[in-house]
Design a protein around this motif. Structure first.
Motif, mmCIF file in Angstrom:
data_model
loop_
_atom_site.group_PDB
_atom_site.id
_atom_site.type_symbol
_atom_site.label_atom_id
_atom_site.label_comp_id
_atom_site.label_asym_id
_atom_site.label_seq_id
_atom_site.Cartn_x
_atom_site.Cartn_y
_atom_site.Cartn_z
ATOM 1 N N LEU A 48 0.811 -1.148 -0.222
ATOM 2 C CA LEU A 48 0.043 -0.110 0.073
ATOM 3 C C LEU A 48 0.931 1.247 -0.085
ATOM 4 O O LEU A 48 1.557 1.540 1.189
ATOM 5 C CB LEU A 48 -1.006 -0.056 1.247
ATOM 6 C CG LEU A 48 -1.849 1.238 1.317
ATOM 7 C CD1 LEU A 48 -2.780 1.226 0.283
ATOM 8 C CD2 LEU A 48 -2.692 1.096 2.721
ATOM 9 N N VAL A 49 1.009 1.874 -0.996
ATOM 10 C CA VAL A 49 1.719 3.235 -1.331
ATOM 11 C C VAL A 49 0.846 4.276 -1.988
ATOM 12 O O VAL A 49 0.676 4.280 -3.184
ATOM 13 C CB VAL A 49 2.946 2.900 -1.896
ATOM 14 C CG1 VAL A 49 4.065 4.082 -2.086
ATOM 15 C CG2 VAL A 49 3.874 1.566 -1.464
ATOM 16 N N LYS A 50 0.340 5.194 -1.206
ATOM 17 C CA LYS A 50 -0.584 6.140 -1.706
ATOM 18 C C LYS A 50 0.216 7.320 -2.355
ATOM 19 O O LYS A 50 -0.464 7.698 -2.967
ATOM 20 C CB LYS A 50 -1.694 6.651 -0.593
ATOM 21 C CG LYS A 50 -2.598 5.418 0.044
ATOM 22 C CD LYS A 50 -3.394 6.237 1.060
ATOM 23 C CE LYS A 50 -4.383 5.223 1.442
ATOM 24 N NZ LYS A 50 -5.339 5.904 2.377
ATOM 25 N N HIS A 51 1.286 7.637 -1.762
ATOM 26 C CA HIS A 51 1.884 8.936 -2.333
ATOM 27 C C HIS A 51 2.648 8.569 -3.529
ATOM 28 O O HIS A 51 2.608 7.424 -4.156
ATOM 29 C CB HIS A 51 3.054 9.272 -1.261
ATOM 30 C CG HIS A 51 4.258 8.288 -1.132
ATOM 31 N ND1 HIS A 51 5.056 7.864 -2.158
ATOM 32 C CD2 HIS A 51 4.304 7.344 -0.066
ATOM 33 C CE1 HIS A 51 5.911 7.127 -1.404
ATOM 34 N NE2 HIS A 51 5.235 6.710 -0.359
ATOM 35 N N GLY A 52 3.151 9.518 -4.332
ATOM 36 C CA GLY A 52 3.619 9.407 -5.700
ATOM 37 C C GLY A 52 5.278 9.957 -5.669
ATOM 38 O O GLY A 52 6.106 9.800 -4.778
ATOM 39 N N HIS A 53 5.860 10.288 -6.728
ATOM 40 C CA HIS A 53 7.106 10.664 -7.102
ATOM 41 C C HIS A 53 6.993 11.699 -8.144
ATOM 42 O O HIS A 53 6.630 11.751 -9.049
ATOM 43 C CB HIS A 53 8.129 9.480 -7.711
ATOM 44 C CG HIS A 53 9.611 9.567 -7.280
ATOM 45 N ND1 HIS A 53 9.789 9.745 -5.704
ATOM 46 C CD2 HIS A 53 10.429 9.578 -8.002
ATOM 47 C CE1 HIS A 53 11.339 9.921 -5.727
ATOM 48 N NE2 HIS A 53 11.548 9.667 -7.173
ATOM 49 N N GLY A 54 7.715 12.980 -7.621
ATOM 50 C CA GLY A 54 7.290 14.151 -8.512
ATOM 51 C C GLY A 54 8.324 14.557 -9.497
ATOM 52 O O GLY A 54 8.423 15.693 -10.046
ATOM 53 N N VAL A 55 9.189 13.711 -9.832
ATOM 54 C CA VAL A 55 10.111 13.852 -10.607
ATOM 55 C C VAL A 55 10.260 13.173 -11.861
ATOM 56 O O VAL A 55 9.814 11.786 -11.968
ATOM 57 C CB VAL A 55 11.860 13.689 -10.036
ATOM 58 C CG1 VAL A 55 12.015 14.588 -8.964
ATOM 59 C CG2 VAL A 55 11.923 12.302 -9.701
ATOM 60 N N PRO A 56 10.795 13.308 -13.060
ATOM 61 C CA PRO A 56 10.633 12.646 -14.388
ATOM 62 C C PRO A 56 11.425 11.352 -14.219
ATOM 63 O O PRO A 56 12.519 11.208 -13.319
ATOM 64 C CB PRO A 56 11.424 13.374 -15.361
ATOM 65 C CG PRO A 56 11.253 14.781 -14.892
ATOM 66 C CD PRO A 56 11.430 14.812 -13.275
#
Length: 767
Positions: A465-473
Motif C-alpha cells: 500500500l503506497v498512496k503517495h507518488g514521486h514528483g520527478v521525471p
C-alpha cells in the motif's frame, strides 16, 4: 468689475502661452525622431540599444558565442554627428525582412539635454524602455542548428526589489535578499569622433597591403593612423592574420574589388570602417578568434573603455569588434532593400575552460549541475531585464552563488546519471516493498480533467500500500516475467477443464447484446463456473488428447446395444430441416436412448474391420429401434452416397463397435481473445470474446476458430507472450504508486489531455 476683466485677460493669455509651448515641444520631438528601416543581428548574438540624454549617440552591445562578431561582455559603440549607419557585413547571409514601424528612436543632442518635456534619463536606472528596440526583433533570427550550442548567460543579477519580492521570481522555492553594487551603463559622453578625422571623407587612400608589410610582426597591433585612409587592395582571397588586433583610428576602405579574409582577435573602430558591396565572386570575411579578454586603450584621447570601470581599465570580452566613437559604413546589399545582415558563426574555436563560481569563500564542488525538475520561464526576470530568462531548479552544488556572469557559456547535455531506484515500502508494513506488475490494460484516468494534463491509470496485481507518488521525471522499463502457468478457476479443489464436446459457433444473441463478436463452445461437463475473466488479452491453445474408450449410454438401468436389422437410409425430413445430411439406421430393439452425442464417432464391423464415421449422433435409439446420425462429411445433395457407403461397409445383422474419433494434427494452434464471458456456464458452455471483435464478421471468425480447434481437443489458456521486455516509457511523475494496493496513477511525458487515451494505449502496447 475691472478686476474681473483683468483676471479673465490674464487667464486667456496664459492659456494661449501654454498651447503655443505644447506645439513647440511637439515640433521639437518630431524633428528629433528618425526611423530605422534596417536593423542588424548576429548569429547567436544579442544587440541592445541605449539612448542617453547627453552629447553623442551610444550603441551598447552584448555579444556571446562563437560567431563572426563574437564577444563575451557588453561593449560600447558610438556614432559621429548623431548619425547611425545600418550595419551589415561583406560575408553575408541575407534574409529579407519587412521594416518594422516600431523601430523608431529619439535622437537627442546637447540642446535637448535640459528640456524635461522631451525625455529624462537617470543614470542609476538599470534599463529603459528603449533597450528593447533591437532585442525584440532578435526572436525572428534563424539559428544554424549544425553549430555547437552556445547558450548566452541569461542570469544577470536581478534587482534588489525582485529579490525582496519572491513572487516576481515565478515559483522559485526560496529567495534571499542580496547586497551588491549594480553595474552602471555609465554616462554617454566618453567616446566622440577624433578631431584629426575632420577631413577623413575626402582624404586620399593609400595601399593597405603596404601598411601591413610595414608592420612585420603579426603579434603587433596594426594601427590605421588618424586622419589617413587606407584602401584594401587584396583581391586574391588570401588570409591576413593579425593576432595583435587592429586599432582603426583613421579610415579603412574595402572597395568592391576586395577579396580577403582577416583573422584577428579584436578590432577597435575609432575612425571609419567603410565597405562597398563586393563584386560577384568576391568576399570579405572577418574571423575573430582567441579567448583572451581584451582591454580597449587609445593613446590619442588617453582613454580606456572607462564606462564600467570608473576611471580604471575593464575588459571588453574576447573576439571583439567594438565601435568606440567611430562609424561603420557597410553596404552589404542594395540601399532600398530592407533586410537583416546576418553575421554567421564560422570555424570550431576552442572554448575557454569554465571557472567554478565562488562567493564568500564557497565554490561549486564540481563543474556539473544536475537538474531536479523542469526549467521554466521566469517572467519577473524577463520583464525586468528586457530579455527572455529561464529558471532551472538544480541539485545542491555545495555553495550559494547569488551572482551570475556576463560571459558566454556553453552547456553540454551529459545525460541523466543512472542511479538505482529505491522502491517505496508499504506505509503500514515496512517489510513489504512495492512491486509493479500490471493486471490488465491501462487507460485514461479521470484525474486528467482535474489536473489539466494526461493522467494514466493501470491496474496492478495486489502489492504494498503506497498512496503517495514521486514528483520527478523517470523512465519505466518493462521486464518480461518468467513464464507462469495460467491459473484456471477453481472451486472446492475442482478446476474448470475445457474439452471441446462439439463444434463451436457464433453466439448471435450475445453478439447483438454486446455489439461485438461472441463465440461459444460446448465442452464436456466440468466444474459449474458461470463467472468470467477481467478484460485482459489471453491466448487459447489447442491440445490433442487421446480419446477415451466409448461407453454405451444407459437409461433406467438398461444399457444400449447396437445391432443392425436393416440397411441404413437417408432421413429426408431431418436433412431438409437441418440442411445437413442425416441418416437413420434400423437396429435390433434395445434400451430407449433419445439423446445423442455432439462429437464424431466411428462405427466398426468386428468381423470385417470396415468402418464409417458419423460426425455426431442425433438419437442413439429413438423408440429403442432407430438410430439417427449426421454424415456431415457429405453434402445434402450427396447424402444418398453417404447411405450407400455405410451399407457397403456394414452388413445387416452385424453388432457394431463404437469409438470416439479425434482428428490428429491440430495441436498447438492458438487463438487470441480479449475476455472470457463464462468459463463453464451450466457446466458445459464456454463463452468468450475473440480479439477479432467485428460483429459483422463473427461467423467467419467462428469458422476460423473451428479450423484450428477440433472436437475432442482440450483448450489451454495462457497469458499472451507480450513484448520481450526492455521497452521504455518516459514519465513526468507518479501521482499514486499503489492506490488501495491495486492502482497505479502516473503522468506521462506526453501530457496532452486530448490524446491521453492514445497515450495510455501506447503504454499498454509496450509494457
Amino acid at each position: 468689475m475691472s478686476h474681473i476683466f483683468l483676471w479673465m485677460t490674464l487667464l486667456f493669455s496664459l492659456s494661449n502661452y501654454l498651447n503655443l509651448l505644447h506645439q513647440i515641444v511637439e515640433m521639437k520631438v518630431s524633428a528629433r525622431t528618425e526611423t530605422f528601416s534596417r536593423s542588424f543581428g548576429f548569429h547567436l548574438v544579442r544587440i541592445y540599444v541605449i539612448v542617453c540624454c547627453c552629447a553623442g549617440f551610444q550603441l551598447v552591445t552584448s555579444v556571446n558565442g562563437e560567431s563572426f562578431l563574437d564577444s563575451d561582455t557588453r561593449r560600447e559603440l558610438g556614432t559621429e554627428d548623431n548619425v547611425f549607419d545600418t550595419v551589415s557585413a561583406s560575408k553575408i547571409d541575407t534574409a529579407v525582412d519587412a521594416p518594422s514601424p516600431e523601430d523608431t528612436m529619439i535622437i537627442l543632442d546637447d540642446d535637448d539635454e535640459d528640456d524635461p518635456n522631451l525625455w529624462s534619463y537617470d543614470p542609476s536606472e538599470e534599463t529603459t524602455e528603449m533597450t528593447t528596440l533591437f532585442e525584440e526583433d532578435m526572436d525572428t533570427l534563424q539559428y544554424d542548428t549544425e553549430e555547437s550550442l552556445i547558450i548566452e548567460d541569461m542570469t544577470a543579477l536581478p534587482t534588489l526589489a525582485e529579490l525582496e519580492d519572491p513572487e516576481t521570481l515565478e515559483e522559485l522555492e526560496s529567495v534571499e535578499t542580496l547586497e551588491y553594487d549594480r553595474r552602471k551603463l555609465g554616462n554617454c559622453n566618453l567616446h566622440g569622433s577624433l578631431p584629426c578625422n575632420e577631413d577623413l571623407e575626402s582624404a586620399p587612400c593609400s595601399s593597405f597591403s603596404s601598411l601591413v608589410s610595414s608592420v612585420a610582426s603579426t603579434t603587433e597591433q596594426l594601427v590605421i593612423p588618424c586622419g589617413e585612409c587606407f584602401e584594401v587592395d587584396i583581391t586574391d582571397g588570401s588570409v591576413l592574420d593579425r593576432a595583435g588586433g587592429i586599432l582603426l583610428e583613421g579610415k579603412l576602405y574595402f572597395p568592391p574589388t576586395s577579396n580577403v579574409t582577416i583573422r584577428t582577435k579584436f578590432i577597435w573602430v575609432v575612425g571609419l570602417l567603410k565597405m562597398d558591396t563586393p563584386n560577384e565572386g568576391n568576399k570579405v570575411t572577418f574571423k575573430m578568434y582567441g579567448d583572451e579578454l581584451q582591454v580597449y586603450e587609445n593613446a590619442i584621447r588617453n582613454e580606456t573603455c572607462g564606462v564600467d570601470s570608473e576611471g580604471g581599465t575593464c575588459t571588453m570580452g574576447s573576439k571583439v569588434i567594438a565601435v568606440m566613437g567611430g562609424r561603420l559604413d557597410i553596404a552589404g546589399t542594395e540601399e532600398d532593400c530592407p533586410s537583416w545582415e546576418k553575421l554567421t558563426a564560422s570555424g570550431q574555436e576552442t572554448i575557454r575552460p569554465f571557472q567554478r563560481p565562488c562567493e564568500d569563500g564557497e565554490c561549486w564542488s564540481e563543474d556539473v549541475i544536475q537538474l531536479r525538475g523542469s526549467c521554466r520561464h521566469s517572467a519577473g526576470h524577463s520583464d525586468a531585464l528586457g530579455k527572455y530568462t529561464i529558471a532551472c531548479p538544480i541539485m545542491s552544488t555545495g555553495a550559494h552563488i547569488g551572482a551570475g556572469t556576463s560571459l558566454g557559456i556553453q552547456f553540454e547535455n551529459l545525460g541523466q546519471p543512472v542511479t538505482p531506484f529505491e522502491y517505496p515500502v508499504d506505509q503500514n508494513d515496512p517489510s513489504k516493498t512495492l512491486q509493479l506488475t500490471l493486471n490488465g490494460g491501462c487507460s485514461r484516468a479521470g484525474h486528467t480533467d482535474h489536473f489539466g494534463k494526461c493522467t494514466v491509470y493501470c491496474p496492478l496485481q495486489s502489492t504494498a500500500l503506497v498512496k503517495h507518488g514521486h514528483g520527478v521525471p523517470m523512465t519505466f522499463t518493462s521486464v518480461k516475467p518468467p513464464p507462469m502457468p495460467f491459473k484456471m478457476p477453481v472451486r472446492n479443489g475442482v478446476e474448470v477443464n475445457l474439452k471441446i464436446a462439439s463444434t463451436c459457433g457464433h453466439s448471435q444473441g450475445h453478439t447483438d447484446a454486446w455489439g461485438r463478436c461472441v463465440l461459444s463452445c460446448k465442452v464436456d461437463p466440468t466444474l459449474n463456473y458461470g463467472r468470467g475473466s477481467a478484460w485482459s488479452k489471453m491466448k487459447l491453445t489447442s491440445r490433442y488428447v487421446a480419446p477415451a474408450p466409448f461407453v454405451f449410454p444407459v437409461n433406467n438401468g438398461q444399457q444400449m446395444s447396437l445391432t443392425t436389422r436393416s440397411r441404413t437410409a437417408v432421413s429426408w425430413g431431418h436433412t431438409r430441416h437441418r440442411k445437413r445430411c442425416v441418416l437413420y439406421l434400423p437396429i435390433v430393439r434395445t434400451a430407449t436412448i433419445r439423446w445423442g452425442i455432439g462429437s464424431p464417432v466411428v462405427f466398426t464391423s468386428p468381423t470385417t474391420g470396415n468402418s464409417f464415421k458419423a460426425s455426431r449422433v442425433m438419437h442413439w435409439a429413438w423408440g429403442g429401434a432407430n438410430m439417427f446420425y449426421y454424415a456431415e462429411d457429405y453434402t445434402v445433395a450427396n447424402c444418398q452416397q453417404a447411405a450407400d457407403d455405410f451399407n457397403s461397409a456394414i452388413s445387416v445383422g452385424e453388432s457394431l463397435e463404437v469409438s470416439h474419433h479425434v482428428d490428429e494434427g491440430y495441436g498447438g494452434n492458438s487463438f487470441e481473445i480479449d475476455k472470457v464471458m463464462h468459463w463453464a456456464h451450466a457446466r458445459k458452455w464456454f463463452f468468450f470474446f475473440p480479439s477479432e471483435s467485428d460483429p459483422t464478421t463473427c461467423a467467419a471468425t467462428s469458422e476460423d476458430f473451428n479450423s484450428k480447434f477440433k472436437v475432442g481437443y482440450n483448450i489451454d489458456v495462457s497469458d499472451p507472450p507480450g513484448p520481450p521486455g526492455g521497452e521504455t516509457f518516459e514519465v513526468d511523475g507518479v501521482h499514486h504508486w499503489a492506490w488501495k494496493r491495486k492502482g497505479l496513477f502516473f503522468f506521462p511525458l506526453e501530457s496532452d489531455p486530448a490524446t491521453c487515451s492514445q497515450t495510455a494505449s501506447d503504454f499498454s502496447s509496450k509494457l
